[in-house]
Design a protein around this motif. Structure first.
Motif, PDB file in Angstrom:
ATOM      1  N   LYS A  79       0.809  -1.215   0.000  1.00 11.57           N
ATOM      2  CA  LYS A  79       0.000   0.000   0.000  1.00 11.57           C
ATOM      3  C   LYS A  79       0.840   1.262   0.000  1.00 11.57           C
ATOM      4  O   LYS A  79       0.391   2.313  -0.469  1.00 11.57           O
ATOM      5  CB  LYS A  79      -0.947  -0.008   1.203  1.00 11.57           C
ATOM      6  CG  LYS A  79      -1.962  -1.159   1.171  1.00 11.57           C
ATOM      7  CD  LYS A  79      -2.772  -1.153  -0.124  1.00 11.57           C
ATOM      8  CE  LYS A  79      -3.768  -2.294  -0.191  1.00 11.57           C
ATOM      9  NZ  LYS A  79      -4.477  -2.339  -1.511  1.00 11.57           N
ATOM     10  N   GLY A  80       2.068   1.207   0.508  1.00 11.49           N
ATOM     11  CA  GLY A  80       2.953   2.359   0.448  1.00 11.49           C
ATOM     12  C   GLY A  80       3.415   2.637  -0.963  1.00 11.49           C
ATOM     13  O   GLY A  80       3.559   3.792  -1.380  1.00 11.49           O
TER      14      GLY A  80
ATOM     15  N   SER B  21       0.239   4.018  -2.799  1.00 11.43           N
ATOM     16  CA  SER B  21      -0.065   5.430  -2.533  1.00 11.43           C
ATOM     17  C   SER B  21       0.875   6.345  -3.315  1.00 11.43           C
ATOM     18  O   SER B  21       0.474   7.417  -3.772  1.00 11.43           O
ATOM     19  CB  SER B  21       0.015   5.726  -1.038  1.00 11.43           C
ATOM     20  OG  SER B  21       1.342   5.645  -0.555  1.00 11.43           O
TER      21      SER B  21
ATOM     22  N   ASN C 258      -1.319   5.441   4.125  1.00 19.06           N
ATOM     23  CA  ASN C 258      -0.150   4.585   3.870  1.00 19.06           C
ATOM     24  C   ASN C 258       0.942   5.439   3.237  1.00 19.06           C
ATOM     25  O   ASN C 258       0.944   5.645   2.018  1.00 19.06           O
ATOM     26  CB  ASN C 258      -0.518   3.433   2.926  1.00 19.06           C
ATOM     27  CG  ASN C 258      -1.527   2.486   3.528  1.00 19.06           C
ATOM     28  OD1 ASN C 258      -1.188   1.653   4.353  1.00 19.06           O
ATOM     29  ND2 ASN C 258      -2.787   2.624   3.112  1.00 19.06           N
TER      30      ASN C 258
ATOM     31  N   SER D 117       6.222   4.594   0.108  1.00 17.43           N
ATOM     32  CA  SER D 117       7.327   3.727   0.509  1.00 17.43           C
ATOM     33  C   SER D 117       8.650   4.209  -0.073  1.00 17.43           C
ATOM     34  O   SER D 117       8.696   4.875  -1.114  1.00 17.43           O
ATOM     35  CB  SER D 117       7.066   2.296   0.049  1.00 17.43           C
ATOM     36  OG  SER D 117       7.117   2.210  -1.369  1.00 17.43           O
TER      37      SER D 117
END
Length: 433
Positions: A133-134, A137, A195, A198
């Protein structure tokens, strides 16, 4: 300063995702190949198409950047035509009824903008299915920047616009187009808040300073849609200490440099950037030599040329200028239900006196002093937007918002490309001017 560099690793895949722009029925799939929705089921493929979205937005003559600058520049008297053989530019330079539905500058901007929206939607849909999810996003935030820019640009030039993709889609008022861009930004910011982006995404896809840029665009479109409190809140959320820009290279050169170097299409109208009367720039304003220069070619006498963000084939073009954000604050203070003219003047003077801009756009003038009425202050804000944001593609929207005389415009709203009208029975009548 962050420059958005297109990584060659992604270009081949990205180009596969962008078949030639078709008629504006907003059905962009190529029936001879695998459906893009079926192909994009992994982070690598989604990243490749996301970078392809950026390339489509910035690409030379067909990209939104060049066509919005040209359309606004001619219509608002920022640019003068050098060669009447350039028919699309001649139409816009002449203005009025000379601008018709065959104009390829308008068609390219319209078609490319909706191509960007379509492919952005596909990336967002694919990202929603990722387990990381990172990373998801980050993808959503990244392509939402281009989706918002695309929706914002068409809303700046046409009275009514589609905000959905498909056949025979409905049109909504242009203000709702800006609101659709804001809604897309809100969705992206919510995904990122839930989230955070990343490290893997940040190391894979070009750095856009995504959250900061989303807030900047939300401030812009909140202002354009008359949501002044929201514009002020979003502008205050933007960091002005670093810049974000579109980077170019020899494979994807700065199209403004190509145009200016040829000295055969357009140049600045004059050293005053097309402004006159009370709007004339101060002769000491350092933004004038930033954006223009007198340059000789061969044995010919010097002529006025565009400078600024068109100097070389690899000169970057800002996604937004810090000065724009400051001027959004000034205008929002001046226009809110209970105008705060003191705060508006304080913000305006930050632009007037600025000498440390990250992009080098510095007026470096003495502060404005005295007491100003709301109309006087708004006229000063408009004047400094014209100078600060020269050739940014934003001036025509500004002229309408500030109620400038029709005589100052070559055209107020654009006719709809005939390809759209041929494929969409919901296409509205063309505006008279």
């Amino acid at each position: 300063m962050k420059k958005i560099k297109i990584n060659s690793i992604y270009i081949a895949f990205g180009l596969l995702a962008f078949a030639s722009i078709t008629a504006c029925k907003k059905d962009f799939e190529d029936p001879s190949r695998v459906k893009i929705d079926d192909a994009l089921n992994g982070s690598q493929a989604l990243s490749a198409v996301a970078v392809g979205v950026q390339r489509t937005y910035t690409l030379a003559r067909t990209g939104v950047i060049f066509n919005s600058i040209a359309a606004s520049g001619f219509s608002s008297n920022e640019l003068k035509l050098l060669n009447a053989g350039n028919i699309p530019e001649l139409q816009l330079s002449t203005g009025g009824s000379a601008v018709d539905a065959t104009n390829t500058i308008l068609f390219n901007m319209w078609a490319t903008a909706y191509k960007v929206v379509d492919e952005s939607n596909k990336v967002i849909s694919g990202a929603e299915k990722l387990g990381d999810k990172g990373y998801a996003s980050g993808l959503i935030g990244y392509v939402t920047i281009f989706k918002a820019l695309a929706l914002g640009n068409v809303s700046s030039f046409w009275q009514k616009v589609p905000v959905t993709i498909g056949k025979n889609v409905p049109f909504v008022d242009r203000v709702d187009g800006y609101k659709a861009a804001i809604a897309a930004i809100d969705n992206a910011l919510a995904k990122i808040a839930a989230n955070p982006i990343s490290a893997q995404f940040s190391s894979t896809v070009p750095d856009l300073n995504i959250v900061n840029t989303l807030h900047a665009l939300k401030a812009r479109y909140a202002l354009f849609s008359g949501q002044y409190a929201l514009a002020l809140t979003e502008a205050n959320a933007v960091s002005l200490s670093t810049g974000v820009s579109f980077a170019f290279d020899n494979a994807n050169p700065n199209v403004l440099n190509t145009i200016i170097s040829s000295n055969n299409v357009f140049q600045p109208t004059d050293e005053n950037l097309g402004l006159s009367g009370a709007l004339l720039p101060d002769p000491a304003d350092k933004r004038i030599p930033f954006y223009t220069e007198w340059k000789a070619t061969g044995t010919n006498p010097p002529t006025l040329r565009m400078k600024g963000f068109s100097q070389t084939t690899i000169t970057s073009i800002p996604v937004f200028l810090p000065g724009e954000i400051i001027l959004i604050k000034a205008e929002a203070y001046a226009r809110q239900t209970t105008p705060d003219l003191n705060s508006a003047l304080t913000e305006l003077n930050k632009v007037v006196t600025k000498n440390n801009d990250v992009f080098g756009v510095n007026a470096n003038l003495p502060a404005l002093t005295g007491t100003y009425t709301q109309p006087q202050l708004l006229e000063l804000i408009y004047k400094h937007r014209c100078i600060e944001l020269f050739a940014s593609g934003l001036k025509l929207e500004d002229m309408r918002r500030f109620g400038r005389p029709v005589a100052e415009m070559k055209r107020s709203f654009m006719p709809y490309p005939f390809q759209e009208r041929d494929n969409n029975t919901n296409t509205p009548p063309n505006p008279a001017f």
